[in-house]
Enzyme design. Structure first.
Site, PDB file in Angstrom:
ATOM      1  N   LYS A  20       0.860  -1.288  -0.023  1.00 12.94           N
ATOM      2  CA  LYS A  20      -0.042   0.054   0.063  1.00 12.94           C
ATOM      3  C   LYS A  20       0.844   1.203   0.121  1.00 12.94           C
ATOM      4  O   LYS A  20       0.514   2.217  -0.611  1.00 12.94           O
ATOM      5  CB  LYS A  20      -0.966   0.019   1.094  1.00 12.94           C
ATOM      6  CG  LYS A  20      -1.800   1.159   1.281  1.00 12.94           C
ATOM      7  CD  LYS A  20      -3.202   0.849   2.234  1.00 12.94           C
ATOM      8  CE  LYS A  20      -2.494   0.654   3.673  1.00 12.94           C
ATOM      9  NZ  LYS A  20      -2.740   1.902   4.245  1.00 12.94           N
ATOM     10  N   SER A  21       1.931   1.148   0.705  1.00 21.34           N
ATOM     11  CA  SER A  21       2.796   2.234   0.791  1.00 21.34           C
ATOM     12  C   SER A  21       3.406   2.632  -0.476  1.00 21.34           C
ATOM     13  O   SER A  21       3.499   3.757  -0.949  1.00 21.34           O
ATOM     14  CB  SER A  21       4.181   1.911   1.759  1.00 21.34           C
ATOM     15  OG  SER A  21       3.421   1.877   3.095  1.00 21.34           O
ATOM     16  N   ARG A  25       2.655   6.072  -3.473  1.00 24.00           N
ATOM     17  CA  ARG A  25       3.727   6.882  -4.050  1.00 24.00           C
ATOM     18  C   ARG A  25       3.919   6.871  -5.490  1.00 24.00           C
ATOM     19  O   ARG A  25       4.078   7.792  -6.034  1.00 24.00           O
ATOM     20  CB  ARG A  25       4.969   6.447  -3.554  1.00 24.00           C
ATOM     21  CG  ARG A  25       5.308   6.736  -2.018  1.00 24.00           C
ATOM     22  CD  ARG A  25       6.236   5.753  -1.192  1.00 24.00           C
ATOM     23  NE  ARG A  25       6.661   6.281   0.087  1.00 24.00           N
ATOM     24  CZ  ARG A  25       5.900   6.148   1.104  1.00 24.00           C
ATOM     25  NH1 ARG A  25       4.573   5.399   1.175  1.00 24.00           N
ATOM     26  NH2 ARG A  25       6.348   6.683   2.447  1.00 24.00           N
ATOM     27  N   GLY A  89      -4.536   8.294   6.346  1.00 29.89           N
ATOM     28  CA  GLY A  89      -3.520   9.366   6.737  1.00 29.89           C
ATOM     29  C   GLY A  89      -2.598   9.756   5.603  1.00 29.89           C
ATOM     30  O   GLY A  89      -2.074  10.927   5.537  1.00 29.89           O
ATOM     31  N   SER A 160       5.568  11.868  12.073  1.00 28.41           N
ATOM     32  CA  SER A 160       5.245  10.804  11.033  1.00 28.41           C
ATOM     33  C   SER A 160       6.172  11.376   9.873  1.00 28.41           C
ATOM     34  O   SER A 160       6.250  12.545   9.391  1.00 28.41           O
ATOM     35  CB  SER A 160       3.781  11.050  10.550  1.00 28.41           C
ATOM     36  OG  SER A 160       3.820  10.208   9.503  1.00 28.41           O
ATOM     37  N   GLN A 162       5.348  10.762   6.748  1.00 29.57           N
ATOM     38  CA  GLN A 162       4.555  11.148   5.747  1.00 29.57           C
ATOM     39  C   GLN A 162       4.555  12.506   5.724  1.00 29.57           C
ATOM     40  O   GLN A 162       4.621  13.145   4.488  1.00 29.57           O
ATOM     41  CB  GLN A 162       3.011  11.024   6.323  1.00 29.57           C
ATOM     42  CG  GLN A 162       2.536   9.449   6.368  1.00 29.57           C
ATOM     43  CD  GLN A 162       1.214   8.970   7.196  1.00 29.57           C
ATOM     44  OE1 GLN A 162       0.660   9.977   7.699  1.00 29.57           O
ATOM     45  NE2 GLN A 162       0.843   7.859   6.935  1.00 29.57           N
ATOM     46  N   ASP A 297       3.856  -0.028  12.121  1.00 27.49           N
ATOM     47  CA  ASP A 297       2.491  -1.047  11.527  1.00 27.49           C
ATOM     48  C   ASP A 297       2.537  -2.461  12.170  1.00 27.49           C
ATOM     49  O   ASP A 297       1.615  -3.185  11.957  1.00 27.49           O
ATOM     50  CB  ASP A 297       2.553  -1.258  10.162  1.00 27.49           C
ATOM     51  CG  ASP A 297       1.929   0.308   9.728  1.00 27.49           C
ATOM     52  OD1 ASP A 297       1.254   0.806  10.378  1.00 27.49           O
ATOM     53  OD2 ASP A 297       2.044   0.579   8.399  1.00 27.49           O
ATOM     54  N   LYS A 324      -3.386   6.660  15.368  1.00 27.60           N
ATOM     55  CA  LYS A 324      -3.665   5.895  14.183  1.00 27.60           C
ATOM     56  C   LYS A 324      -5.448   5.664  14.229  1.00 27.60           C
ATOM     57  O   LYS A 324      -5.973   6.583  14.593  1.00 27.60           O
ATOM     58  CB  LYS A 324      -2.937   4.361  14.286  1.00 27.60           C
ATOM     59  CG  LYS A 324      -1.364   4.410  14.069  1.00 27.60           C
ATOM     60  CD  LYS A 324      -0.911   4.907  12.653  1.00 27.60           C
ATOM     61  CE  LYS A 324       0.396   4.675  12.425  1.00 27.60           C
ATOM     62  NZ  LYS A 324       0.994   4.895  11.185  1.00 27.60           N
ATOM     63  N   ARG A 370      -5.557  -3.423  11.094  1.00 28.55           N
ATOM     64  CA  ARG A 370      -4.475  -4.132  11.707  1.00 28.55           C
ATOM     65  C   ARG A 370      -4.803  -4.783  12.964  1.00 28.55           C
ATOM     66  O   ARG A 370      -4.500  -5.862  13.248  1.00 28.55           O
ATOM     67  CB  ARG A 370      -3.294  -3.225  11.920  1.00 28.55           C
ATOM     68  CG  ARG A 370      -2.921  -2.818  10.545  1.00 28.55           C
ATOM     69  CD  ARG A 370      -1.450  -2.074  10.422  1.00 28.55           C
ATOM     70  NE  ARG A 370      -1.160  -1.454   9.388  1.00 28.55           N
ATOM     71  CZ  ARG A 370      -0.890  -2.007   8.316  1.00 28.55           C
ATOM     72  NH1 ARG A 370      -0.714  -3.170   8.136  1.00 28.55           N
ATOM     73  NH2 ARG A 370      -0.503  -1.240   6.948  1.00 28.55           N
TER      74      ARG A 370
END
Length: 417
Positions: A20-21, A25, A89, A160, A162, A297, A324, A370
């Site tokens: 997913k990360s 991107r 997020g 983060s 992010q 995670d 989270k 999760r």
């Protein structure tokens, strides 16, 4: 929706969903590129759909056919846009500076816990570079206007990653050169490394160095152009971790679609499990201490593993888990304790005493994907049935989880409530 699971070990073969990360991107980079990009092996999820919709709102054209996304890059950026980030997020924090660099006046919406996720570093740093964010703290929607300029940016390393990723995507589009300086040790650095890999794939250069304290410095030349690309997204170690943990507890699952040379931080699960070993005398895994500041995670599934070691296990460096989808430290400890675990929250850490066996019972999924998936793996070590609420939360990152769980021999039924 609740799911009732009858305890059973898992046996079979599964293909890890795409990272997913990485998918976030390459989707953003492709939208910022000229021409047409082809992104294959992307597993659909609510978070990825949110990012695709956001880039479409900015002027890209995004089409999906059986896991292959065709992205026609933005030619004429939208002047105004309304962006619904859902509960993602990553979507929110990645695209705030991107929208600002495009000069798009935006209104951002979100749901679940997302409105409570802080964006303070952006309010501070973007405010110094031509952008105004109008927001009552903890409230969405909020609006943003102005056009981002390059220059000097300072971010704390313990926030983060992010925020760093968002700036790395945006600053190459600015006319001026830019520098991002970290004022403390960078946590979750593997995620920034993934961003740098994506930028390189799409033709954007970033120079990485360190200051005298060893804190990262990112130097970005302004006026760069993203180039279209064709790529396949690798499998996700954060999702595969659930099945690696199941194997450590006695299941037999083969996991495909993983890159052995991946820079994903959550590949660390393999190292942690290897170090845990197996104590032949008492038939249990060895107790461990894991610093999760780079791999937050993994906390839910590491907590499950910690319940079956030969001593006290500790998970440290988990402060950011409190903001989270839920307070994951409280949620995973309560989840395991409800079925016979012995988990205690100690500030930003967890302390886990060994349990003989999970007895079964009911777990609150807290609408957290999760927590739900980790609890499903916990069922393989239970004596009685386990009921988990919010079973549909897996749609956020791994919509096919329950199908895969069943294909491996998992026995369960959904209960509508």
């Amino acid at each position: 929706m609740e799911v009732k699971i009858t305890p059973k070990r898992l046996i079979g073969r599964v293909s890890a969903p795409s990272s997913k990360s990485a998918s976030h991107r390459v989707m953003i980079a492709a939208a910022l590129a000229g021409g047409v990009s082809e992104l294959s092996n992307i597993s659909s999820s609510k978070d990825i759909e949110a990012t695709a919709a956001a880039m479409t709102a900015f002027g890209a054209n995004v089409y999906c056919d059986d896991g292959v996304y065709t992205v026609m890059g933005i030619k004429d950026p939208a002047k105004k846009a309304v962006v619904d980030c859902g509960e993602s997020g990553s979507t929110l924090r990645f695209i705030i500076p991107v929208a600002a660099a495009l000069g798009c006046e935006c209104e951002f919406h979100g749901s679940g816990k997302l409105p409570e996720r802080p964006i303070t570093p952006y309010i501070r740093e973007l405010g110094k570079h031509g952008v105004t964010i109008t927001r009552e703290e903890g409230v969405m929607p909020f609006s943003m206007s102005g056009k981002l300029t390059g220059g000097e940016y300072e971010l704390e390393g313990n926030i983060s990653s992010q925020f760093i990723t968002g700036l790395l995507f945006a600053l190459p589009l600015c006319r001026e050169n830019s520098v991002i300086r970290l004022t403390s040790r960078l946590e979750s650095k593997p995620y920034v490394d993934m961003t740098l890999d994506a930028l390189k794939l799409f033709g954007v250069e970033v120079e990485e160095s360190c200051d005298e304290n060893g804190f990262p410095i990112y130097t970005i030349k302004g006026g760069q152009k993203y180039r279209s690309a064709k790529c396949a997204v690798e499998g996700d170690y954060s999702q595969a971790a659930f099945f690696f943990a199941a194997n450590a507890l006695g299941s037999e699952v083969e996991i495909d679609n993983l890159n052995e040379n991946s820079v994903q931080g959550d590949k660390k699960i393999l190292e942690i499990i290897e170090k845990m070993g197996y104590n032949k005398i008492n038939g249990r895994l060895s107790a461990f201490t894991a610093d999760v500041s780079d791999i937050p995670d993994l906390v839910p599934i590491l907590t499950v593993l910690g319940c079956f070691t030969d001593g006290t296990s500790r998970i440290v460096g988990a402060e950011r888990l409190k903001i989270k989808e839920c307070d994951r430290l409280a949620a995973i400890s309560e989840a395991m304790n409800n079925i016979g675990g012995k988990v205690k929250v100690c500030g930003d850490s967890l302390e886990i005493e060994p349990a003989e066996k999970f007895r079964g019972g009911k777990i609150e999924g807290c609408n957290d994907h999760r927590i739900v998936m980790a609890s499903a793996i916990a069922s393989t070590m239970a004596e009685g049935e386990i009921i988990i609420t919010d079973a549909e939360a897996v749609q956020k990152s791994y919509p096919n989880f329950w199908n895969d769980f069943r294909s491996l021999g998992g026995t369960f039924e959904f209960i509508n409530n």
